[in-house]
Design a protein around this motif. Structure first.
Motif, PDB file in Angstrom:
ATOM      1  N   HIS A 163       3.798   2.536   2.534  1.00  0.00           N
ATOM      2  CA  HIS A 163       4.564   3.508   1.987  1.00  0.00           C
ATOM      3  C   HIS A 163       3.970   4.995   1.840  1.00  0.00           C
ATOM      4  CE1 HIS A 163       7.084   0.050   1.037  1.00  0.00           C
ATOM      5  NE2 HIS A 163       5.959  -0.496   0.347  1.00  0.00           N
ATOM      6  N   VAL A 164       4.732   5.944   2.177  1.00  0.00           N
ATOM      7  CA  VAL A 164       3.919   7.274   2.164  1.00  0.00           C
ATOM      8  C   VAL A 164       5.121   8.239   1.295  1.00  0.00           C
ATOM      9  CG1 VAL A 164       3.588   9.382   3.404  1.00  0.00           C
ATOM     10  CG2 VAL A 164       3.200   7.140   4.377  1.00  0.00           C
ATOM     11  N   ILE A 165       4.488   8.663   0.145  1.00  0.00           N
ATOM     12  CA  ILE A 165       5.281   9.531  -0.720  1.00  0.00           C
ATOM     13  C   ILE A 165       4.671  11.118  -0.732  1.00  0.00           C
ATOM     14  CG2 ILE A 165       5.956  10.049  -3.254  1.00  0.00           C
ATOM     15  CD1 ILE A 165       5.449   7.268  -3.655  1.00  0.00           C
ATOM     16  N   ALA A 166       5.526  12.074  -0.405  1.00  0.00           N
ATOM     17  CA  ALA A 166       5.033  13.403  -0.315  1.00  0.00           C
ATOM     18  C   ALA A 166       5.351  14.009  -1.665  1.00  0.00           C
ATOM     19  CB  ALA A 166       5.967  14.258   0.862  1.00  0.00           C
ATOM     20  N   GLY A 167       4.047  14.236  -2.441  1.00  0.00           N
ATOM     21  CA  GLY A 167       3.933  14.962  -3.500  1.00  0.00           C
ATOM     22  C   GLY A 167       2.527  15.173  -3.969  1.00  0.00           C
ATOM     23  N   ARG A 168       2.441  15.757  -5.057  1.00  0.00           N
ATOM     24  CA  ARG A 168       1.052  16.234  -5.733  1.00  0.00           C
ATOM     25  C   ARG A 168       0.624  15.506  -6.773  1.00  0.00           C
ATOM     26  NH1 ARG A 168      -1.582  20.470  -3.953  1.00  0.00           N
ATOM     27  NH2 ARG A 168       0.265  21.215  -2.973  1.00  0.00           N
ATOM     28  N   VAL A 169      -0.294  15.008  -6.911  1.00  0.00           N
ATOM     29  CA  VAL A 169      -0.716  14.471  -8.280  1.00  0.00           C
ATOM     30  C   VAL A 169      -0.948  15.107  -9.256  1.00  0.00           C
ATOM     31  CG1 VAL A 169      -2.325  12.462  -9.151  1.00  0.00           C
ATOM     32  CG2 VAL A 169      -1.624  12.155  -6.783  1.00  0.00           C
ATOM     33  N   THR A 170      -0.530  15.001 -10.393  1.00  0.00           N
ATOM     34  CA  THR A 170      -0.867  16.121 -11.539  1.00  0.00           C
ATOM     35  C   THR A 170      -1.359  15.197 -12.662  1.00  0.00           C
ATOM     36  OG1 THR A 170       1.696  15.651 -12.459  1.00  0.00           O
ATOM     37  CG2 THR A 170       1.212  17.470 -10.952  1.00  0.00           C
ATOM     38  N   GLY A 171      -1.493  14.104 -12.707  1.00  0.00           N
ATOM     39  CA  GLY A 171      -2.209  13.354 -13.831  1.00  0.00           C
ATOM     40  C   GLY A 171      -2.384  12.016 -13.421  1.00  0.00           C
ATOM     41  N   ILE A 172      -3.551  11.173 -14.020  1.00  0.00           N
ATOM     42  CA  ILE A 172      -3.762   9.890 -13.747  1.00  0.00           C
ATOM     43  C   ILE A 172      -4.010   9.105 -15.070  1.00  0.00           C
ATOM     44  CG2 ILE A 172      -5.546   8.443 -12.674  1.00  0.00           C
ATOM     45  CD1 ILE A 172      -6.379  10.533 -10.767  1.00  0.00           C
ATOM     46  N   THR A 173      -3.431   8.205 -15.425  1.00  0.00           N
ATOM     47  CA  THR A 173      -3.571   7.329 -16.632  1.00  0.00           C
ATOM     48  C   THR A 173      -3.975   5.853 -16.205  1.00  0.00           C
ATOM     49  OG1 THR A 173      -1.852   9.058 -17.811  1.00  0.00           O
ATOM     50  CG2 THR A 173      -2.653   7.006 -18.858  1.00  0.00           C
ATOM     51  N   GLU A 177       7.808  12.455 -11.593  1.00  0.00           N
ATOM     52  CA  GLU A 177       7.869  10.853 -11.831  1.00  0.00           C
ATOM     53  C   GLU A 177       6.575  10.097 -11.912  1.00  0.00           C
ATOM     54  OE1 GLU A 177       8.460   8.049  -7.966  1.00  0.00           O
ATOM     55  OE2 GLU A 177       9.545  10.172  -7.347  1.00  0.00           O
ATOM     56  N   GLN A 178       6.567   9.010 -12.468  1.00  0.00           N
ATOM     57  CA  GLN A 178       5.426   8.200 -12.664  1.00  0.00           C
ATOM     58  C   GLN A 178       5.373   6.964 -11.803  1.00  0.00           C
ATOM     59  OE1 GLN A 178       5.047   7.294 -17.040  1.00  0.00           O
ATOM     60  NE2 GLN A 178       4.167   9.189 -17.531  1.00  0.00           N
ATOM     61  N   ILE A 179       4.433   6.738 -11.287  1.00  0.00           N
ATOM     62  CA  ILE A 179       4.136   5.508 -10.361  1.00  0.00           C
ATOM     63  C   ILE A 179       2.989   4.708 -10.831  1.00  0.00           C
ATOM     64  CG2 ILE A 179       3.447   4.770  -7.960  1.00  0.00           C
ATOM     65  CD1 ILE A 179       4.647   7.576  -7.028  1.00  0.00           C
ATOM     66  N   GLY A 180       3.679   3.431 -10.733  1.00  0.00           N
ATOM     67  CA  GLY A 180       2.370   2.161 -11.338  1.00  0.00           C
ATOM     68  C   GLY A 180       1.700   1.560 -10.186  1.00  0.00           C
ATOM     69  N   TYR A 181       0.543   0.846 -10.443  1.00  0.00           N
ATOM     70  CA  TYR A 181      -0.161   0.344  -9.532  1.00  0.00           C
ATOM     71  C   TYR A 181      -1.054  -0.687 -10.189  1.00  0.00           C
ATOM     72  CZ  TYR A 181      -3.815   3.343 -11.822  1.00  0.00           C
ATOM     73  OH  TYR A 181      -4.641   3.955 -12.851  1.00  0.00           O
ATOM     74  N   VAL A 204       0.845  -1.156   0.050  1.00  0.00           N
ATOM     75  CA  VAL A 204      -0.068  -0.044  -0.036  1.00  0.00           C
ATOM     76  C   VAL A 204       0.944   1.118  -0.040  1.00  0.00           C
ATOM     77  CG1 VAL A 204      -1.705   1.332   1.150  1.00  0.00           C
ATOM     78  CG2 VAL A 204      -1.808  -1.356   1.360  1.00  0.00           C
ATOM     79  N   THR A 205       0.763   2.100  -0.883  1.00  0.00           N
ATOM     80  CA  THR A 205       1.308   3.260  -1.127  1.00  0.00           C
ATOM     81  C   THR A 205       0.409   4.748  -0.893  1.00  0.00           C
ATOM     82  OG1 THR A 205       3.025   2.409  -2.307  1.00  0.00           O
ATOM     83  CG2 THR A 205       3.113   4.951  -2.493  1.00  0.00           C
ATOM     84  N   VAL A 206       0.661   5.655  -0.117  1.00  0.00           N
ATOM     85  CA  VAL A 206      -0.037   6.874  -0.073  1.00  0.00           C
ATOM     86  C   VAL A 206       0.741   7.880  -0.590  1.00  0.00           C
ATOM     87  CG1 VAL A 206      -1.390   8.143   1.505  1.00  0.00           C
ATOM     88  CG2 VAL A 206      -1.327   5.781   2.130  1.00  0.00           C
ATOM     89  N   ILE A 207      -0.048   8.753  -1.415  1.00  0.00           N
ATOM     90  CA  ILE A 207       0.566   9.899  -1.923  1.00  0.00           C
ATOM     91  C   ILE A 207      -0.219  11.161  -1.279  1.00  0.00           C
ATOM     92  CG2 ILE A 207       1.204  11.267  -3.920  1.00  0.00           C
ATOM     93  CD1 ILE A 207       1.444   8.506  -5.649  1.00  0.00           C
ATOM     94  N   LYS A 213      -2.350   2.285 -16.145  1.00  0.00           N
ATOM     95  CA  LYS A 213      -1.942   1.918 -14.787  1.00  0.00           C
ATOM     96  C   LYS A 213      -0.821   2.875 -14.075  1.00  0.00           C
ATOM     97  CE  LYS A 213      -5.312  -1.176 -14.130  1.00  0.00           C
ATOM     98  NZ  LYS A 213      -4.732  -2.565 -13.721  1.00  0.00           N
ATOM     99  N   HIS A 214      -0.826   4.172 -14.338  1.00  0.00           N
ATOM    100  CA  HIS A 214       0.183   4.924 -13.612  1.00  0.00           C
ATOM    101  C   HIS A 214      -0.329   6.429 -13.157  1.00  0.00           C
ATOM    102  CE1 HIS A 214       1.191   7.563 -16.873  1.00  0.00           C
ATOM    103  NE2 HIS A 214       1.552   6.497 -17.980  1.00  0.00           N
ATOM    104  N   VAL A 215       0.354   6.927 -12.435  1.00  0.00           N
ATOM    105  CA  VAL A 215      -0.141   8.323 -11.928  1.00  0.00           C
ATOM    106  C   VAL A 215       1.241   9.130 -12.113  1.00  0.00           C
ATOM    107  CG1 VAL A 215      -1.998   7.829 -10.528  1.00  0.00           C
ATOM    108  CG2 VAL A 215       0.206   8.063  -9.580  1.00  0.00           C
ATOM    109  N   THR A 216       1.042  10.494 -12.443  1.00  0.00           N
ATOM    110  CA  THR A 216       2.126  11.393 -12.767  1.00  0.00           C
ATOM    111  C   THR A 216       2.045  12.195 -11.176  1.00  0.00           C
ATOM    112  OG1 THR A 216       2.012  11.367 -14.839  1.00  0.00           O
ATOM    113  CG2 THR A 216       3.197  13.169 -13.852  1.00  0.00           C
ATOM    114  N   VAL A 217       3.242  12.129 -10.665  1.00  0.00           N
ATOM    115  CA  VAL A 217       3.191  12.724  -9.222  1.00  0.00           C
ATOM    116  C   VAL A 217       4.512  14.012  -9.393  1.00  0.00           C
ATOM    117  CG1 VAL A 217       3.759  12.628  -6.697  1.00  0.00           C
ATOM    118  CG2 VAL A 217       2.518  10.814  -8.061  1.00  0.00           C
ATOM    119  N   GLU A 218       4.216  14.977  -8.865  1.00  0.00           N
ATOM    120  CA  GLU A 218       5.178  16.291  -8.513  1.00  0.00           C
ATOM    121  C   GLU A 218       5.662  16.066  -7.173  1.00  0.00           C
ATOM    122  OE1 GLU A 218       5.845  20.825  -8.346  1.00  0.00           O
ATOM    123  OE2 GLU A 218       4.450  20.143 -10.119  1.00  0.00           O
ATOM    124  N   THR A 219       6.854  15.639  -7.001  1.00  0.00           N
ATOM    125  CA  THR A 219       7.371  15.340  -5.725  1.00  0.00           C
ATOM    126  C   THR A 219       7.870  16.785  -5.091  1.00  0.00           C
ATOM    127  OG1 THR A 219       9.717  14.776  -6.198  1.00  0.00           O
ATOM    128  CG2 THR A 219       7.940  12.943  -6.015  1.00  0.00           C
TER     129      THR A 219
END
Length: 440
Positions: free
Chosen positions: A77-87, A103-107, A37-40, A91-97
């Protein structure tokens, strides 16, 4: 859904009510190695917003209103960042840390819990002079701002400036606006006892609401009672009135009323997080995610949503209104999140999710120290009883035993020694003194 060789990757976007409660539920229910589990979220904490008015008024220590994500989500897992896009198709989101890179994070499984942001209208001067009230930073700022205005008013000999400094305007008659107004008015009037040249009657508090009533979450008679109580305290209430301009701190209302105010607090509604617009997920006209009653994104079995950014059908009202959806408030968000965690685990293990059905228990609101209003199980409560119910309900809903105890102790200490009314205005501009010294 999952890759055979690795645990299912669950990605939660947002660390507010839904994000935190869902992650807490998942880390309790998931077996070892079953899923990660990852939280952004841009902030490293969850803010319990119903306590923001009391934090702003000094009844609760601001640090006790937030829950540190990394401390309580020990198996996530906790990532400090702002979501800027969801594809979702890929199956990935774009995050501005928070360090500025993207960066892109898969799920494998997505939970969209981005919540809402303040709904700002194109009113002249609002962006420049308005203060919203959704974060702990804004609550701390507003507290220091109000007390700083008292200090400035005590020091000036200009009657017009003094009047402007002691005029506090709140726009929005929902729970957030009413509680913020009532708590800060209570604090400011208490603080005047420490000023030789400011009397409680010198303060002017104004509430502006576009609708014909306030507190739509409770029965109308209690809304009328609340207006009466506020007016008895000298607060001016303008109903069925629009704010037309705030330019230069000059307030212009639709009924022709005009006055100057150095404090303009904007709590007139919220809208779904605009990050959803940069996604391939189905949205309503209002920008909320289309969802089933089981909180799955419409047409998708591996995407879930709840809270302010989700248009979850309100099954308790669909008989009278087939299009009814759950309103964006804390009560729905917390309850939805608890069921959401269970539904995700059920589906991961081949089961069927359960629909969310909201049984309304009512609402309570604080109107300052020892004052409140409530409508719970069709029981109307006023005054001290409603105030006690408000505190009891929210300390119960506050996540983690640690925070429940700390908030309760804050109340007990405040009852013994009274609230603190010291301004820490340096927080708003911490480098001002350094810059002043460097120029000398």
């Amino acid at each position: 859904m999952a890759r055979k060789s690795q645990p299912t990757r669950i990605l939660i976007l947002g660390g507010g009510y839904v994000g935190l409660y869902t992650a807490l539920g998942l880390q309790r229910k998931l077996r070892a190695g079953e899923a990660s589990v990852t939280v952004i979220d841009p902030q490293p904490h969850m803010t319990y917003q119903p306590f923001l008015p009391e934090a702003a008024a000094g009844a609760i220590e601001p640090r006790h209103v937030v829950v540190p994500l990394r401390r309580v989500l020990k198996r996530c897992h906790v990532i400090a960042g702002r979501v800027t896009g969801i594809t979702h198709a890929e199956k990935h989101v774009t995050v501005e840390t928070n360090d500025g890179h993207s960066e892109q994070i898969g799920y494998d499984v997505l939970v969209v819990a981005l919540g809402s942001v303040a709904r700002l209208l194109p009113i002249p001067g609002l962006a420049e002079h308005g203060i919203t009230f959704k974060t702990i930073g804004e609550a701390i700022y507003l507290r220091n701002h109000v007390l700083a205005k008292l200090d400035e008013a005590a020091a000036t000999s200009d009657p017009d400036l003094r009047k402007r400094l002691l005029t506090f305007t709140f726009v929005g008659g929902g729970f957030a606006g009413i509680e913020a107004l009532a708590e800060l008015e209570d604090m400011a009037r208490f603080a005047t006892r420490y000023y030789e040249n400011i009397e409680p009657g010198d303060l002017r508090f104004v509430l502006v609401e576009a609708a014909g009533r306030i507190l739509p979450e409770v029965r109308e008679s209690l809304g009328v009672y609340t207006v009466t109580q506020l007016e008895k305290r000298g607060i001016e209430v303008y109903l069925s009135t629009l704010a037309k301009s705030f330019e230069g701190g000059h307030v212009v209302l639709s009924d022709g009323t005009e006055f100057d105010s150095d404090t303009i607090v904007w709590t007139a509604g919220v809208k779904s997080n605009p990050a959803l617009a940069a996604s391939d997920l189905p949205l309503t006209k209002q920008g909320r995610l289309r969802a089933t009653a089981a909180m799955q994104v419409e047409g998708l079995s591996d995407a879930w949503t709840a809270g302010d950014n989700a248009a979850v059908p309100d099954l308790s009202r669909t008989e009278e209104d087939p299009t009814a959806i759950c309103p964006p408030n804390a009560q729905h968000a917390v309850r939805q999140a608890r069921l959401l965690a269970k539904n995700i685990v059920k589906v991961l293990r081949g089961g069927q999710p359960k629909d969310y059905f909201h049984k309304n228990i009512g609402s309570v609101a604080s109107l300052g120290l020892h004052k409140g209003v409530g409508d719970v199980f069709n029981f109307k409560a006023k005054g001290f009883i409603a105030w006690g119910m408000h505190r009891a309900y929210h300390v119960k809903a506050m996540p983690t035993f640690n925070r429940k105890v700390r908030v309760t102790l804050d109340w007990l200490i405040g009852g013994l020694f009274r609230r603190e009314v010291v301004s820490m205005g340096q927080i708003n501009d911490p480098k001002a003194e350094f810059a002043r010294v460097s120029k000398s």
